[in-house]
Design a protein around this motif. Sequence first.
Motif, PDB file in Angstrom:
ATOM      1  N   LYS A  35       0.836  -1.209   0.000  1.00 51.19           N
ATOM      2  CA  LYS A  35       0.000   0.000   0.000  1.00 51.19           C
ATOM      3  C   LYS A  35       0.869   1.257   0.000  1.00 51.19           C
ATOM      4  O   LYS A  35       1.696   1.451   0.877  1.00 51.19           O
ATOM      5  N   LYS A  93       4.974   6.238  10.688  1.00 53.72           N
ATOM      6  CA  LYS A  93       5.099   5.016  11.490  1.00 53.72           C
ATOM      7  C   LYS A  93       3.820   4.183  11.434  1.00 53.72           C
ATOM      8  O   LYS A  93       3.885   2.948  11.335  1.00 53.72           O
ATOM      9  N   ASP A  94       2.667   4.845  11.494  1.00 52.06           N
ATOM     10  CA  ASP A  94       1.393   4.125  11.392  1.00 52.06           C
ATOM     11  C   ASP A  94       1.280   3.415  10.050  1.00 52.06           C
ATOM     12  O   ASP A  94       0.855   2.267   9.980  1.00 52.06           O
ATOM     13  N   TRP A  95       1.682   4.104   8.984  1.00 50.45           N
ATOM     14  CA  TRP A  95       1.666   3.498   7.646  1.00 50.45           C
ATOM     15  C   TRP A  95       2.628   2.311   7.585  1.00 50.45           C
ATOM     16  O   TRP A  95       2.276   1.239   7.078  1.00 50.45           O
ATOM     17  N   ASP A 140       2.518   9.593  11.582  1.00 46.28           N
ATOM     18  CA  ASP A 140       1.708   9.126  10.445  1.00 46.28           C
ATOM     19  C   ASP A 140       2.496   8.109   9.615  1.00 46.28           C
ATOM     20  O   ASP A 140       1.957   7.094   9.178  1.00 46.28           O
ATOM     21  N   ARG A 167       1.650   5.568  -0.280  1.00 44.76           N
ATOM     22  CA  ARG A 167       1.300   6.683   0.610  1.00 44.76           C
ATOM     23  C   ARG A 167       1.668   8.004  -0.038  1.00 44.76           C
ATOM     24  O   ARG A 167       2.743   8.149  -0.626  1.00 44.76           O
ATOM     25  N   ASN A 226       3.630   0.433  10.039  1.00 41.49           N
ATOM     26  CA  ASN A 226       3.015  -0.669  10.807  1.00 41.49           C
ATOM     27  C   ASN A 226       1.922  -1.351  10.007  1.00 41.49           C
ATOM     28  O   ASN A 226       1.806  -2.575  10.019  1.00 41.49           O
ATOM     29  N   GLU A 227       1.128  -0.545   9.311  1.00 43.76           N
ATOM     30  CA  GLU A 227       0.022  -1.084   8.507  1.00 43.76           C
ATOM     31  C   GLU A 227       0.538  -2.012   7.397  1.00 43.76           C
ATOM     32  O   GLU A 227      -0.101  -3.010   7.081  1.00 43.76           O
ATOM     33  N   ILE A 228       1.709  -1.675   6.830  1.00 44.76           N
ATOM     34  CA  ILE A 228       2.245  -2.517   5.760  1.00 44.76           C
ATOM     35  C   ILE A 228       3.226  -3.566   6.274  1.00 44.76           C
ATOM     36  O   ILE A 228       3.862  -4.272   5.491  1.00 44.76           O
ATOM     37  N   GLY A 229       3.325  -3.661   7.581  1.00 45.12           N
ATOM     38  CA  GLY A 229       4.100  -4.754   8.186  1.00 45.12           C
ATOM     39  C   GLY A 229       5.563  -4.484   8.388  1.00 45.12           C
ATOM     40  O   GLY A 229       6.368  -5.417   8.488  1.00 45.12           O
TER      41      GLY A 229
END
Length: 194
Positions: free
Chosen positions: A173, A186-188, A184, A175, A190-193
Amino acid sequence: MKHLTILIGVFAAIMGLLLACSTKKQETPANTNNENRDKVLVCYFSATGTTEKAAKRIADLTGGTLHNIEPAELYTDADLNWRDSLSRSYVEMHNRSFRPALKDSVTDMTDYSVVFIGYPNWWNTHPTIINTFIEANDLQGKTVIPFMTSGGSNIINSENELHEAYPSIRWGKGRLMNNISDDDIKDWLNEIGL
């Protein structure tokens, strides 16, 4: 009494074994986490320096290695004038089969499992030099994650075009990197592993 002594001995041995296993499990992740972490390469094309700044932020937060996707001929301000239909960027972007030459055509990606590819928004998508880079390099088996800088557009059209043009690549994904905090990012990640 003899049976009780044996039972106590067996119980003590089992408890000792469980305690040893528990301690081992707690030590293992901390010792191996960095060894098993995905090796990250952050590739970027930046005509004005904006995307380079975004790439450096991603590299800093992932521990990744930076790689500049550099054109064989650097873009001048006149080349980037999107209002001039004779400018280099205008001509390239209105012929999507155009492939600008790279300074270094092949990038050694052997040691990397995750490859970020960053670029500025040109005509609501990625510059064709990104196609040159993708087609010049073997990205099979890698997770490829796009990121974009833009004055107003989002990354959706670019992601769709990349997925359609290169369906055999495993895409993560993407960004848009405008006006986002490190939290923000870091959240992304984390979301992509990552």
